[in-house]
Design a protein around this motif. Structure first.
Motif, PDB file in Angstrom:
ATOM      1  N   ASN A  18       0.825  -1.206   0.000  1.00  0.00           N
ATOM      2  CA  ASN A  18       0.000   0.000   0.000  1.00  0.00           C
ATOM      3  C   ASN A  18       0.863   1.263   0.000  1.00  0.00           C
ATOM      4  O   ASN A  18       0.567   2.235  -0.699  1.00  0.00           O
ATOM      5  N   TYR A  19       1.920   1.251   0.802  1.00  0.00           N
ATOM      6  CA  TYR A  19       2.780   2.435   0.879  1.00  0.00           C
ATOM      7  C   TYR A  19       3.560   2.639  -0.424  1.00  0.00           C
ATOM      8  O   TYR A  19       3.733   3.783  -0.880  1.00  0.00           O
ATOM      9  N   SER A  45       3.106   6.936   8.435  1.00  0.00           N
ATOM     10  CA  SER A  45       1.871   6.174   8.629  1.00  0.00           C
ATOM     11  C   SER A  45       1.471   6.106  10.097  1.00  0.00           C
ATOM     12  O   SER A  45       0.313   6.357  10.447  1.00  0.00           O
ATOM     13  N   ARG A  46       2.412   5.800  10.962  1.00  0.00           N
ATOM     14  CA  ARG A  46       2.073   5.733  12.385  1.00  0.00           C
ATOM     15  C   ARG A  46       1.715   7.114  12.918  1.00  0.00           C
ATOM     16  O   ARG A  46       0.780   7.280  13.707  1.00  0.00           O
ATOM     17  N   ASP A  82      -1.024  12.334   1.953  1.00  0.00           N
ATOM     18  CA  ASP A  82      -1.632  13.084   3.055  1.00  0.00           C
ATOM     19  C   ASP A  82      -2.009  12.118   4.167  1.00  0.00           C
ATOM     20  O   ASP A  82      -2.014  10.898   3.988  1.00  0.00           O
ATOM     21  N   ALA A  83      -2.347  12.683   5.319  1.00  0.00           N
ATOM     22  CA  ALA A  83      -2.563  11.858   6.509  1.00  0.00           C
ATOM     23  C   ALA A  83      -3.726  10.888   6.333  1.00  0.00           C
ATOM     24  O   ALA A  83      -3.626   9.715   6.692  1.00  0.00           O
ATOM     25  N   ALA A  84      -4.844  11.374   5.814  1.00  0.00           N
ATOM     26  CA  ALA A  84      -6.019  10.499   5.690  1.00  0.00           C
ATOM     27  C   ALA A  84      -5.738   9.324   4.767  1.00  0.00           C
ATOM     28  O   ALA A  84      -6.160   8.188   5.036  1.00  0.00           O
ATOM     29  N   THR A  85      -5.011   9.585   3.683  1.00  0.00           N
ATOM     30  CA  THR A  85      -4.744   8.526   2.703  1.00  0.00           C
ATOM     31  C   THR A  85      -3.824   7.454   3.272  1.00  0.00           C
ATOM     32  O   THR A  85      -4.092   6.257   3.162  1.00  0.00           O
ATOM     33  N   ILE A  86      -2.722   7.858   3.890  1.00  0.00           N
ATOM     34  CA  ILE A  86      -1.791   6.845   4.401  1.00  0.00           C
ATOM     35  C   ILE A  86      -2.354   6.168   5.647  1.00  0.00           C
ATOM     36  O   ILE A  86      -2.073   4.998   5.917  1.00  0.00           O
TER      37      ILE A  86
END
Length: 288
Positions: A18-19, A45-46, A82-86
């Motif tokens: 995914n990343y 991600s974390r 962006d934060a929501a996506t990752i």
């Protein structure tokens, strides 16, 4: 018992894929067939559970890493996604691996989720940035997603408690790395080196710990007082988990019995050269 179910997110091939799809690099290495995380993706991600925060905030929340490696990694991450996506990619990969290894609804998952929710319910967010971030997110709709989110909340809550315990004891991030690896029986400057500290920074921290009577004269072992000091940090951390334990009451053993075989099936991530799994605790992929 929770650690394998939550810590697996950092070694999940589903997460790594995914990343990479978002533009991060691949896993840099493997250990006994387990792929290590790309550190730019790891920090981003974390940290994403707290929102799109700068690297300085991620450094503060994770507690044990050198900001010199965290800040540029997070800056790269926010240029990449962006934060929501990752954050969604993180959930998807972690839940995907658990489902692959355990099935979508292993027997007992409803009861496990009921007990995990009971343990989480009384936990308050103040002073617990990673727990608070997870608490702000919706719980994934699947049963396995619920298991992952609730268990991750407990893990990060304890990690936040652990950071508070060693800060209160007058330690900094370099100190806790040095004394923790000796407490676990690991060679000095081995595990703690993965946190990005230089030999010069280790030298300063080592001298400070010797002057406090925590390390022995050559810095390769804990003194008796130092071992007692480090054990007190674990006790203080555990005491801060009292609300969760009290909420479970006599059902705590039932929860442990449900989670133990799932944790064993998932495994504990990569091993060190002596075949030992990473010690449990915050700061994954690896603790403080």
């Amino acid at each position: 018992m929770i650690e394998p179910l939550t810590g697996q997110v950092y070694f999940s091939p589903e997460c790594h894929r995914n990343y990479e799809a978002l533009g991060f690099g691949p896993s840099p290495s493997t250990n006994a067939g387990v792929a290590a995380p790309n550190m730019q993706a790891y920090f981003t991600s974390r940290g994403s559970v707290m929102g799109q925060v700068p690297g300085e905030v991620v450094t503060a929340a994770f507690g044990v890493f050198n900001p010199e490696i965290v800040v540029p990694a997070v800056a790269y991450g926010w240029k990449t996604t962006d934060a929501a996506t990752i954050c969604a990619a993180r959930d998807d990969g972690a839940i995907g691996q658990l489902t692959r290894l355990l099935g979508a609804e292993p027997e007992g998952i409803d009861r496990a989720n009921e007990l995990l929710a009971r343990a989480v319910e009384p936990l308050r967010p103040e002073g617990h940035p990673l727990y608070a971030g997870l608490r702000s997110l919706p719980v994934p709709p699947s049963k396995m997603g619920t298991l992952f989110r609730l268990a991750d909340m407990l893990r990060e809550y304890r990690g936040d408690c652990h950071t508070a315990a060693w800060i209160t004891a007058g330690l900094n991030a370099t100190h806790i790395g040095l004394i923790s690896e000796l407490y676990w029986g690991m060679p000095p400057r081995s595990y703690s080196r993965s946190r990005g500290w230089t030999d010069e920074q280790f030298d300063v921290a080592e001298q400070q710990l010797r002057s406090r009577g925590i390390l022995d004269a050559d810095g390769t072992g804990l003194t008796d007082a130092g071992r007692e000091f480090r054990e007190a940090i674990e006790v203080t951390t555990d005491e801060q988990m009292r609300p969760a334990i009290d909420a479970l009451g006599d059902d705590a053993e039932e929860l442990y019995a449900l989670l133990a075989p799932w944790g064993a099936a998932v495994g504990g991530g990569p091993r060190d050269p002596q075949g030992r799994p990473p010690p449990p605790g915050p700061g994954a992929p690896g603790p403080a």
